[in-house]
Design an enzyme around this catalytic site. Structure first.
Site, PDB file in Angstrom:
ATOM      1  CG  ASP A   1      -0.171   0.025   2.542  1.00  0.00           C
ATOM      2  OD1 ASP A   1       0.994  -0.414   2.551  1.00  0.00           O
ATOM      3  OD2 ASP A   1      -0.735   0.474   3.544  1.00  0.00           O
ATOM      4  CD  GLU A   2       4.725   3.782   2.906  1.00  0.00           C
ATOM      5  OE1 GLU A   2       5.066   4.878   3.382  1.00  0.00           O
ATOM      6  OE2 GLU A   2       4.737   2.726   3.573  1.00  0.00           O
TER       7      GLU A   2
END
EC number: 2.7.7.7
Length: 455
Positions: free
Chosen positions: A94-95
């Site tokens: 998610d990053e």
């Protein structure tokens, strides 16, 4: 992405939107992978023991992770980032860091801000979820900006303002400053980034050593020259499980290892890889961790060969007293396989082993490979009719739903989809023949919603 796992669950389950949701391992030894912002109000955070989270937020929804769904959404987000630039460095599902200058997506503050605004809108359209964007002249500052932007925001750090921004921040804001280093600096009278800079490089080297002292002093001055690295070579593929109750039966341990091999091979083949070195990890009842490895004559993705190697490695491990964690990995990766599989299985070229004691509090943090599988997976065992909270199911009459809970021979299901209104709840016997595990449904409108059964 904002509270990624929990946000996916809220988007998937209309009845949970706006409510406290905690994702992670639900057993006695489970840990929190992600907590929604509603749950964070009660003090729940990632890496917290699940038992503690339940005490803090007893009315939250506690769900097992669904990594297949999380990965598919992550792939969509990463594809959007790669449309912006060829230089995308994923940090986790998610990053990621993105170099906006690499393909001319941005050349000044205004164009960077516009790129960030468009990206957030594209992410919402493609996934139904929110993401936060940090824009700055370096990776360190972009990371800090993205944390300031959460949830669902955008922060741009203007060139020339970096030192003033960092000065009052805690030293824990900087990469590489964990609890131990933070406490060491605090005892030396250094609590903020500004105080780090004032202390000077020589003092930081004296306190922390040459490498760490130099690095922290540079960061305190807002210097970070690290480039965005687009591709990182995969060094290994592994899976592991933490068990709610220690396994004492040797036969059961062997079966678990074979099951882990099958999952590991699935990941290998999914990535188009093979490997030469087979690794077995065993954490015993006393938290001591043993690692055994065997290197074959050539790379393979053959499950039979890897099973045999893992079984040989297990023979050399004393499991007396019980096993709390097992893991299987493959390293020495290649994009081809060795033809002479039987020969390499029979003639391993070498074996290595390491032992280590790990403290009870050092279970892997969410996002790491071990945490992913240890936190509680969405494994399906229909033969045992073992339903897990949060699991996708489908009923022959009622349609798609998810498990709210099970016990005492009953399973409770809420029937709803990402595109429906909050649905109805029904309870069945765990052996209900009309109820089966199902795949997750898309979060956004890709097709007509499935019918929801009788009114």
């Amino acid at each position: 992405m904002d509270a990624f796992f929990a946000s996916v669950e809220q988007a998937s389950k209309p009845s949970l939107r706006g409510k406290a949701v905690v994702v992670g391992g639900l057993g006695p030894r489970g840990v929190v992978a992600t907590a929604s912002y509603e749950a964070r109000v009660f003090g729940v955070h990632s890496a917290m023991p699940m038992a503690q989270a339940r005490r803090l937020a007893p009315h939250a929804a506690y769900l097992v992770p669904r990594f297949t769904l999380y990965r598919s959404i992550s792939e969509r987000v990463m594809a959007l980032l790669r449309e912006l630039s060829p230089l995308v460095e994923p940090l986790s599902l998610d990053e990621a860091f993105v170099d906006l200058e690499a393909a001319g997506a941005a050349w000044d503050e205004d164009s960077a801000r516009l790129a960030g605004v468009r990206l957030r809108a594209d992410i919402r359209a493609a996934t139904g979820l929110t993401g936060s964007v940090g824009l700055a002249a370096s990776k360190m500052l972009a990371k800090i900006a993205s944390e300031q932007a959460k949830p669902d925001g955008l922060v741009l750090i203007e060139p020339g303002t970096e030192r003033a921004l960092l000065g009052p921040m805690s030293v824990r804001t900087l990469p590489g400053v964990g609890p131990a280093t933070g406490d060491h600096l605090r005892r030396a009278g250094i609590s903020t980034v500004g105080e780090l800079a004032e202390a000077g490089e020589d003092e930081l080297v004296r306190l922390l050593g040459k490498a760490h002292g130099h690095a922290l002093y540079a960061m305190a001055l807002a210097h970070d020259e690290r480039p965005v690295v687009a591709e990182r070579e995969t060094k290994s593929v592994s899976v592991e499980d933490t068990y709610d109750v220690d396994i004492h039966d040797r036969t059961r341990v062997g079966l678990e290892v074979q099951r882990l091999v099958d999952r590991c091979v699935g990941r290998l083949r999914g990535a188009g890889l093979s490997g030469r070195t087979i690794v077995l990890k065993v954490r015993r009842y006393d938290f001591s961790t043993l690692t055994r490895s065997e290197t074959l004559r050539g790379p393979t993705d053959d499950p039979a060969v890897i099973r045999e190697a893992a079984a040989r490695l297990l023979e050399a491990v004393d499991t007396t007293g019980g096993v709390r964690l097992l893991g299987v990995g493959v390293s020495g990766l290649a994009d081809y396989t060795q033809e002479d599989l039987f020969a390499q299985a029979a003639q391993p070229s070498r074996a290595a082993e390491t032992d280590s004691d790990e403290a009870a509090g050092t279970r892997g943090a969410p996002g790491a490979q071990g945490a992913e599988d240890g936190a509680g997976t969405d494994r399906r065992e229909p033969a045992e009719r073992h339903w897990r909270a949060g699991q996708d199911v489908r009923h022959a009459d009622w349609g798609h739903g998810w498990v709210q809970g099970s016990g005492l021979g009953r399973v409770t299901v809420r029937f709803e989809t990402p595109l429906s209104e909050p649905g109805r709840v029904r309870t069945f016997r765990v052996e209900e023949p009309a109820l089966e595990p199902a795949d997750p449904l898309p979060l956004v409108a890709e097709a007509d919603p499935l019918p929801q059964g009788p009114p």
